[in-house]
Scaffold this motif. Sequence first.
Motif, PDB file in Angstrom:
ATOM      1  N   PHE A 107       0.806  -1.218   0.000  1.00 34.48           N
ATOM      2  CA  PHE A 107       0.000   0.000   0.000  1.00 34.48           C
ATOM      3  C   PHE A 107       0.842   1.272   0.000  1.00 34.48           C
ATOM      4  O   PHE A 107       0.280   2.373  -0.085  1.00 34.48           O
ATOM      5  CB  PHE A 107      -0.951   0.007   1.202  1.00 34.48           C
ATOM      6  CG  PHE A 107      -2.127  -0.919   1.043  1.00 34.48           C
ATOM      7  CD1 PHE A 107      -3.148  -0.616   0.154  1.00 34.48           C
ATOM      8  CD2 PHE A 107      -2.210  -2.097   1.767  1.00 34.48           C
ATOM      9  CE1 PHE A 107      -4.229  -1.473  -0.017  1.00 34.48           C
ATOM     10  CE2 PHE A 107      -3.289  -2.961   1.621  1.00 34.48           C
ATOM     11  CZ  PHE A 107      -4.305  -2.646   0.718  1.00 34.48           C
ATOM     12  N   LYS A 110       0.047   3.399  -2.908  1.00 35.08           N
ATOM     13  CA  LYS A 110      -1.370   3.487  -3.239  1.00 35.08           C
ATOM     14  C   LYS A 110      -1.971   4.732  -2.573  1.00 35.08           C
ATOM     15  O   LYS A 110      -1.720   5.006  -1.403  1.00 35.08           O
ATOM     16  CB  LYS A 110      -2.125   2.248  -2.760  1.00 35.08           C
ATOM     17  CG  LYS A 110      -1.528   0.914  -3.193  1.00 35.08           C
ATOM     18  CD  LYS A 110      -1.674   0.697  -4.680  1.00 35.08           C
ATOM     19  CE  LYS A 110      -1.274  -0.727  -5.081  1.00 35.08           C
ATOM     20  NZ  LYS A 110       0.162  -1.020  -4.876  1.00 35.08           N
ATOM     21  N   LEU A 316      -4.739 -10.713  -2.171  1.00 33.38           N
ATOM     22  CA  LEU A 316      -4.971  -9.280  -1.982  1.00 33.38           C
ATOM     23  C   LEU A 316      -4.520  -8.515  -3.220  1.00 33.38           C
ATOM     24  O   LEU A 316      -5.205  -7.587  -3.675  1.00 33.38           O
ATOM     25  CB  LEU A 316      -4.232  -8.776  -0.745  1.00 33.38           C
ATOM     26  CG  LEU A 316      -4.334  -7.270  -0.478  1.00 33.38           C
ATOM     27  CD1 LEU A 316      -5.790  -6.834  -0.268  1.00 33.38           C
ATOM     28  CD2 LEU A 316      -3.477  -6.871   0.725  1.00 33.38           C
ATOM     29  N   LYS A 317      -3.396  -8.908  -3.779  1.00 32.93           N
ATOM     30  CA  LYS A 317      -2.911  -8.250  -4.993  1.00 32.93           C
ATOM     31  C   LYS A 317      -3.811  -8.560  -6.181  1.00 32.93           C
ATOM     32  O   LYS A 317      -4.074  -7.690  -7.018  1.00 32.93           O
ATOM     33  CB  LYS A 317      -1.465  -8.689  -5.261  1.00 32.93           C
ATOM     34  CG  LYS A 317      -0.515  -8.199  -4.172  1.00 32.93           C
ATOM     35  CD  LYS A 317       0.858  -8.824  -4.274  1.00 32.93           C
ATOM     36  CE  LYS A 317       1.712  -8.369  -3.102  1.00 32.93           C
ATOM     37  NZ  LYS A 317       3.029  -9.020  -3.068  1.00 32.93           N
ATOM     38  N   TRP A 320      -6.847  -6.366  -5.943  1.00 30.80           N
ATOM     39  CA  TRP A 320      -6.662  -4.925  -5.961  1.00 30.80           C
ATOM     40  C   TRP A 320      -7.333  -4.228  -7.152  1.00 30.80           C
ATOM     41  O   TRP A 320      -7.945  -3.162  -6.965  1.00 30.80           O
ATOM     42  CB  TRP A 320      -5.179  -4.553  -5.890  1.00 30.80           C
ATOM     43  CG  TRP A 320      -4.973  -3.077  -5.957  1.00 30.80           C
ATOM     44  CD1 TRP A 320      -4.351  -2.351  -6.931  1.00 30.80           C
ATOM     45  CD2 TRP A 320      -5.466  -2.100  -5.016  1.00 30.80           C
ATOM     46  NE1 TRP A 320      -4.398  -1.014  -6.659  1.00 30.80           N
ATOM     47  CE2 TRP A 320      -5.080  -0.832  -5.491  1.00 30.80           C
ATOM     48  CE3 TRP A 320      -6.191  -2.193  -3.817  1.00 30.80           C
ATOM     49  CZ2 TRP A 320      -5.391   0.342  -4.810  1.00 30.80           C
ATOM     50  CZ3 TRP A 320      -6.510  -1.024  -3.153  1.00 30.80           C
ATOM     51  CH2 TRP A 320      -6.106   0.226  -3.638  1.00 30.80           C
ATOM     52  N   ALA A 324      -9.641  -1.237  -6.401  1.00 32.22           N
ATOM     53  CA  ALA A 324      -9.269   0.079  -6.934  1.00 32.22           C
ATOM     54  C   ALA A 324     -10.411   0.679  -7.737  1.00 32.22           C
ATOM     55  O   ALA A 324     -10.668   1.899  -7.650  1.00 32.22           O
ATOM     56  CB  ALA A 324      -8.013  -0.040  -7.786  1.00 32.22           C
TER      57      ALA A 324
END
Length: 329
Positions: A107, A110, A316-317, A320, A324
């Motif tokens: 993060f 981000k 999690l990736k 994203w 997003a």
Amino acid sequence: MRRRTVAVGLAAALTMFGPVAAHAAPHPNDTVTVAASVDHVVELNAQRTAVFVQSPAMGRVVQVQILHPVGNAPRPSLYLLDGVSAGSESDFRESTWTQKTDAAAFFADKDVNAVLPVGGPASYYTDWEQSDPVLGQNRWETFLTRELPPIIDGRFGGNGVNAVAGLSMGAQAAMTLITRNPDLYRGVAALSGCMDTGRIESEAAVRGTIASKGGDADNMWGPAGGPAWSAHDPSVNAEKLRGKHIFVSTGNGAPGPHELGAPDMVEKVAVGGPLEVASQSCTELFRDRLDQLAIPATFLFRPFGTHSWPYWQDDLKAAWPTLADALGV
């Protein structure tokens, strides 16, 4: 949005602020406004801050850690929920997300607040009907949806755009929170969870999870078959997901790249394998439920993988892009 099912092959595995009061927006079931206040703040580094919140709902101070950009420009917030241990591995100094994964590094670039509550083992991040002799007072839904957001928005530039994600226990909790609070969250990611409470098997899993930490699920949602169980069932309430950005993932319990060659491979497969088999079954049923309602979602079914942190770091990736989109970043 359109529903996408993603298959992955083995080779592709992947204290600078003073106290302040915050008043949450009224909840539809409220007769009064709930207030929370900041007890103290610890700046861990330029992009990681621990906020200790005096929660009227919880009746105690609750630690929340925020991974955030430098500065206070407006940005959205992702609430990231833990598994059953909920930070106990670090004696509740931090979320297991930051202890067991590269979430802090992920993060760092981000433009989003990643909000990680610390604590709440076996709580399902829900409002319990009564205090538990072992697990104490849990009013996590009130804390996360009404008390905490004004503090995050006020101190960390939150712009009112939110999503929620979690793994295992936190996956079910994330899906429950968005179906019960659809005006608060625009998207959700559920990793290796079980998104229903109505089947005998799924209720038994919830009860077993709570019992594993010494708690009694009757103190959470009452006896079996009671109205609170269906009121917190994401499959029953799935219509509330219409228009949301949705990501759901699971493995199938088989050894994968994070088990092969590992010294604790046998233990990982023996413990995490059956749990992920159950998650796969739950995820297939939830996919069918969303298909029945014609609600688009992205599903990731890995042809390997146990119920373990290396896969949740990967997922999690993978989640994203969906998150997003929900957050507008």
